[in-house]
Scaffold this motif. Structure first.
Motif, short mmCIF file in Angstrom:
data_model
loop_
_atom_site.label_atom_id
_atom_site.label_comp_id
_atom_site.label_asym_id
_atom_site.label_seq_id
_atom_site.Cartn_x
_atom_site.Cartn_y
_atom_site.Cartn_z
N LEU A 36 -10.77 -15.71 -4.34
CA LEU A 36 -10.58 -14.35 -3.84
C LEU A 36 -11.71 -13.46 -4.37
N PRO A 37 -11.94 -12.32 -3.76
CA PRO A 37 -13.04 -11.43 -4.21
C PRO A 37 -12.94 -11.10 -5.69
N ASP A 38 -14.11 -11.01 -6.34
CA ASP A 38 -14.21 -10.67 -7.76
C ASP A 38 -13.50 -11.67 -8.65
N GLY A 39 -13.25 -12.87 -8.14
CA GLY A 39 -12.57 -13.88 -8.95
C GLY A 39 -11.13 -13.52 -9.27
N ALA A 40 -10.50 -12.70 -8.43
CA ALA A 40 -9.13 -12.25 -8.69
C ALA A 40 -8.17 -13.43 -8.77
N GLY A 41 -7.22 -13.33 -9.69
CA GLY A 41 -6.19 -14.35 -9.80
C GLY A 41 -4.97 -14.02 -8.97
N LEU A 42 -4.79 -12.73 -8.65
CA LEU A 42 -3.65 -12.29 -7.86
C LEU A 42 -4.14 -11.33 -6.79
N GLY A 43 -3.93 -11.69 -5.54
CA GLY A 43 -4.28 -10.82 -4.43
C GLY A 43 -3.04 -10.13 -3.88
N LEU A 44 -3.13 -8.82 -3.67
CA LEU A 44 -2.02 -8.05 -3.10
C LEU A 44 -2.38 -7.66 -1.67
N TRP A 45 -1.60 -8.17 -0.70
CA TRP A 45 -1.82 -7.83 0.71
C TRP A 45 -0.65 -6.99 1.20
N VAL A 46 -0.93 -5.76 1.58
CA VAL A 46 0.09 -4.83 2.06
C VAL A 46 -0.07 -4.67 3.57
N VAL A 47 1.02 -4.88 4.30
CA VAL A 47 1.03 -4.76 5.76
C VAL A 47 2.00 -3.65 6.16
N VAL A 48 1.54 -2.74 7.00
CA VAL A 48 2.33 -1.59 7.43
C VAL A 48 2.53 -1.67 8.94
N PRO A 49 3.73 -2.00 9.43
CA PRO A 49 3.96 -2.02 10.87
C PRO A 49 4.08 -0.59 11.43
N LEU A 50 3.33 -0.31 12.49
CA LEU A 50 3.48 0.94 13.24
C LEU A 50 4.17 0.57 14.55
N GLU A 51 5.45 0.93 14.65
CA GLU A 51 6.31 0.41 15.71
C GLU A 51 6.81 1.52 16.64
N PHE A 52 7.04 1.13 17.90
CA PHE A 52 7.70 2.03 18.84
C PHE A 52 9.04 1.41 19.25
#
Length: 307
Positions: A36-52
């Motif tokens: 992962l970038p910068d040799g990260a050991g933990l990546g946090l992926w945040v997903v925001v649904p924009l729904e109708f």
């Protein structure tokens, strides 16, 4: 006593590994290390649904989570969902800016068509955009004719592009619902990655008849709707669960000498409410403040998969 016919015991998918040919069995302990970038050991992926959410949904083949519940017109739930796009989304944008966190906004075609300014504001703040189907009443399932499902996909991508965004190459299905042919039709439409399947915590290669995809991990069990609404747990318990997950994944990454990914789905009409957004902010900050943790996005996961 009658016996079962021989055909009852004939099952072509009865073999070692998963019940399909999209990816092989592969225990996580046996994987080659990823980066992962910068040799990260933990990546946090945040997903925001924009729904109708349509005011009068058909509910076929089922009602999506968050769909209208009471007899027409269910203005109580409709306006609450609309609040998410009018107010909650901007609260999340402000929070992410303060944390320096780049999220992925999963945009439905109907949102892009009705609220193009929201799409442009998401882009202006530097966030990623993926497609999230047409709306919450246009669900993908195996009962759809091929032209109908392909139409949902193309119409969604066209609407997001018309709102000023780059044509998406990533996809999250409404309600994470799919038919057997959905992944192949996504690949044929130019989609490179999708996040409907929750089979892993690392990105995996996904074979389809329409071309290969990357399946990016997206937890359903830490989804804000799942914890706060379906399970009815208070905000402080959700924050504790996120922290516990980060603890475990960080320790696992160190032990296995390969990073791990923590994924969160946060909805503007759920986590963007004034009594929840502080808990969300504290929770995200607690993850990002850990040594070796950083926010990541789809491009980082795709690079990790192809390395």
């Amino acid at each position: 006593m009658s016996s079962l016919p021989d055909s009852y015991l004939t099952y072509p998918r009865r073999h070692a590994g998963p019940d399909h040919d999209h990816y092989p069995a592969s225990p996580v302990r046996d994987r080659a290390p990823v980066t992962l970038p910068d040799g990260a050991g933990l990546g946090l992926w945040v997903v925001v649904p924009l729904e109708f959410f349509p005011l009068n949904p058909s509910g076929q083949p089922f009602k999506a989570p968050g769909a209208m519940q009471t007899p027409y017109p269910d203005l109580r739930h409709y306006t609450t969902r609309d609040y998410g796009n009018r107010v909650g989304a901007y609260r999340l944008l402000k929070l992410f800016g303060r944390l320096g966190l780049r999220a992925t906004f999963a945009v439905q075609g109907a949102v892009a068509e009705r609220y193009p300014g929201l799409v442009q504001d998401v882009l202006a703040d530097g966030h990623d955009i993926c497609a999230h189907g047409w709306d919450t009443d246009s669900l993908h399932h195996s009962g759809l004719a091929a032209d109908v499902e392909t139409g949902y996909i193309t119409r969604t991508l066209d609407a997001i592009q018309a709102a000023g965004a780059p044509r998406p190459d990533g996809w999250l299905s409404p309600a994470r619902a799919e038919g057997f042919q959905t992944p192949a039709r996504l690949a044929a439409a130019g989609i490179r990655w999708f996040a409907d399947w929750a089979h892993d915590e690392l990105p995996t290669r996904f074979r389809t008849d329409g071309g290969d995809l990357a399946a990016l991990p997206l937890s359903n069990e830490l989804d804000d709707w799942q914890i706060l609404i379906t399970y009815g747990r208070p905000e402080h318990e959700w924050a504790t669960q996120v922290s516990d997950a980060a603890d475990w994944l960080s320790a696992e990454a160190e032990r296995l000498k390969s990073p791990r990914v923590l994924t969160l789905v946060v909805r503007p009409y759920v986590s963007g409410l004034p009594y929840r957004v502080r808990a969300l902010g504290d929770s995200l900050k607690g993850v990002l403040d850990r040594p070796g943790a950083r926010a990541i996005g789809p491009s980082d996961l795709l690079r990790a998969l192809s390395a």
